[in-house]
Enzyme design. Structure first.
Site, short mmCIF file in Angstrom:
data_model
loop_
_atom_site.label_atom_id
_atom_site.label_comp_id
_atom_site.label_asym_id
_atom_site.label_seq_id
_atom_site.Cartn_x
_atom_site.Cartn_y
_atom_site.Cartn_z
N ARG A 47 77.26 15.49 29.13
CA ARG A 47 78.53 15.90 28.56
C ARG A 47 79.58 14.90 29.03
NH1 ARG A 47 76.00 20.44 30.81
NH2 ARG A 47 75.44 22.07 29.31
N LYS B 173 77.84 22.33 34.16
CA LYS B 173 78.61 23.56 34.03
C LYS B 173 78.29 24.51 35.18
CE LYS B 173 79.42 23.80 29.04
NZ LYS B 173 79.21 24.60 27.82
N HIS C 203 80.54 13.73 22.12
CA HIS C 203 79.52 14.77 22.28
C HIS C 203 78.32 14.52 21.36
CE1 HIS C 203 78.34 18.56 24.05
NE2 HIS C 203 77.97 19.01 22.87
N HIS D 182 70.89 22.77 30.03
CA HIS D 182 71.15 24.03 29.32
C HIS D 182 70.77 25.21 30.20
CE1 HIS D 182 70.82 21.98 25.11
NE2 HIS D 182 72.03 21.89 25.62
N ARG E 15 75.45 12.90 23.06
CA ARG E 15 74.58 13.85 23.76
C ARG E 15 73.58 14.46 22.78
NH1 ARG E 15 74.13 17.60 28.06
NH2 ARG E 15 74.05 19.79 27.45
#
Length: 341
Positions: A196, A220, A290, A316, A293
Site C-alpha cells: 500500500r 494496517k 494503488h 490481507h 498493488r
C-alpha cells in the site's frame, strides 16, 4: 466505561455534559459514537485513515436517525439509540439501497453501524441489538468489481517513463534528473512488493535488509510482515541510495527511507502525486498508486500462486479479500480459451 483522551480523529469533541438518559456532546457525533471510535483505535490499533471511514459512516447514520427524530445528530441520547429497533434497522437498510452507493460502501456502512450497536449491547448501553438476525444486504457484492491493474507491457512502459525525460521542458528535465532514481525505486517497490502507498512511505532504512534480501513492512493495524525483497526492488533501491542528491539521505536504521529535495521525509500525498505524474506521462490516466498493488496481486494469481500465499504477501486480514485476484486469473484463462476457433 470511562474514556480519557480521544484520538486525533475524534478531537471535535469540545465539551461533555451529563443529561438524564445519556450523554450529550458538542460534536458531530453522540458520545457513544466517539467512545466506539476510541475503542476501535485503542483495541484494534486502527490507523487514522480507517478511523476517518468509520467516522464518516457513523456521521451519515446519525444524521439520518436524527433527521427522523427532528433533532441534531450530536443531541442523540441513549434513549434515542435504544428506540432504534429492528423496524428502524430495516428502514435504514432501505434508505441505503435507494442511494447510489458502491457495493463496497454499503457493505462497510452495514459493518460499521451494526458493529457499533453490538458494542453498545456488550457495554450494557442497550438491551438488544436491532441488527441481530437481519441478513447482511450486500454480502458477496464487494468483490464483484474486478481490480484495475497494469499489463506487463504497461508496467514496463511505466518504469521506462519514470527514468526518461522525453517530452519535458529543460527546467523539468533538470528537476527530473534529481528525482528519477527515487521515483523509480518507489514505483518498483509498489509494483514488485505489492505495498500500500502508506506502507511504502512508512518504510525505514532499517526495514530493508540487502544481505538477507528481505523487506520489513508495517501494515494496517500495525501488523508486521517480512517480505522477500525482489531482485528489481533491490537494484532500484541501491541505485536510489547511491545517487540521491538531496541534503538528507537515510543512514540510521530509524531514518525514513524516502526523502524530498528539501530535506524532509516524503509524505503519502507527495508520493501519490509523484506516482500519478509518471502514470499520466505513460498514458495510464485511469491508474493510481494503488493499482500497482493490484498489479502485483494479479500477476501472482495469473502465475498460479496459492491464494493463501498472496494473502500473506499483500497483508490481507482474510483470504476473502484476496479472492478477487482469483476472479481476475479465471477471466484471463477464459479469454485465452475463447481465442480458439
Amino acid at each position: 466505561m470511562e474514556y480519557g483522551v480521544l484520538s486525533d480523529v475524534c478531537m471535535q469533541v469540545a465539551e461533555r455534559s451529563c443529561h438524564p438518559g445519556g450523554w450529550s456532546v458538542r460534536s458531530e457525533l453522540p458520545v457513544r459514537a466517539e467512545q466506539y471510535l476510541e475503542t476501535k483505535r485503542v483495541e484494534r490499533g486502527l490507523q487514522t485513515a480507517s478511523l476517518v471511514e468509520y467516522r464518516r459512516d457513523l456521521a451519515d447514520f446519525c444524521r439520518w436517525l436524527a433527521g427522523r427524530l427532528r433533532k441534531d445528530p450530536e443531541d442523540l441520547t441513549d434513549a434515542d439509540l435504544a428506540g432504534f429497533d429492528r423496524d428502524g434497522a430495516r428502514r435504514w437498510l432501505a434508505h441505503l439501497a435507494d442511494r447510489e452507493l458502491a457495493p463496497s460502501t454499503r457493505d462497510r456502512r452495514w459493518s460499521t453501524i451494526s458493529g457499533w450497536f453490538r458494542w453498545m449491547v456488550a457495554e450494557g448501553v442497550l438491551a438488544r441489538d436491532p441488527f441481530a438476525g437481519l441478513e447482511r444486504p450486500v454480502r458477496g457484492e464487494r468483490h464483484k468489481r474486478l481490480p484495475v491493474y497494469l499489463s506487463e507491457a504497461e508496467a514496463e512502459r511505466l518504469l521506462r517513463v519514470v527514468l526518461s525525460d522525453e517530452g519535458l521542458t529543460p527546467r523539468q528535465k533538470a528537476h527530473h534528473a534529481r528525482l528519477k532514481e527515487r521515483d523509480h525505486a518507489l514505483v518498483t517497490t509498489l509494483l514488485y512488493q505489492g505495498l500500500r502507498i502508506s506502507e511504502a512511505v512508512g518504510l525505514r532504512y532499517g526495514d530493508v535488509d540487502f544481505e538477507e534480501e528481505t523487506l520489513r513492512v508495517i501494515g494496517k493495524g500495525d501488523k508486521e510482515r517480512l517480505l522477500p525483497l525482489h531482485r528489481r526492488t533491490k537494484e532500484a533501491l541501491l541505485r536510489y541510495l547511491a545517487t540521491w542528491p538531496g541534503p538528507k539521505k537515510p543512514k540510521a536504521p530509524q531514518d525514513p527511507l524516502w526523502w524530498t529535495l528539501a530535506g524532509r521525509p516524503l509524505t503519502k500525498n507527495a508520493a501519490q502525486v509523484a506516482v500519478k505524474r509518471h502514470l499520466t506521462r505513460a498514458g495510464l490516466w485511469r491508474a493510481s498508486a494503488h493499482k500497482l498493488r493490484h498489479t502485483f496481486g494479479t500477476r501472482l494469481a495469473e502465475a498460479g500462486v496459492d491464494l493463501l500465499v498472496i494473502k500473506d504477501l499483500l497483508g490481507h486480514a482474510t483470504v476473502a479479500t484476496t479472492q478477487i485476484y482469483a476472479h481476475v486469473a479465471q477471466r484471463r484463462l477464459r479469454e485465452a480459451v475463447e481465442k480458439i476457433r
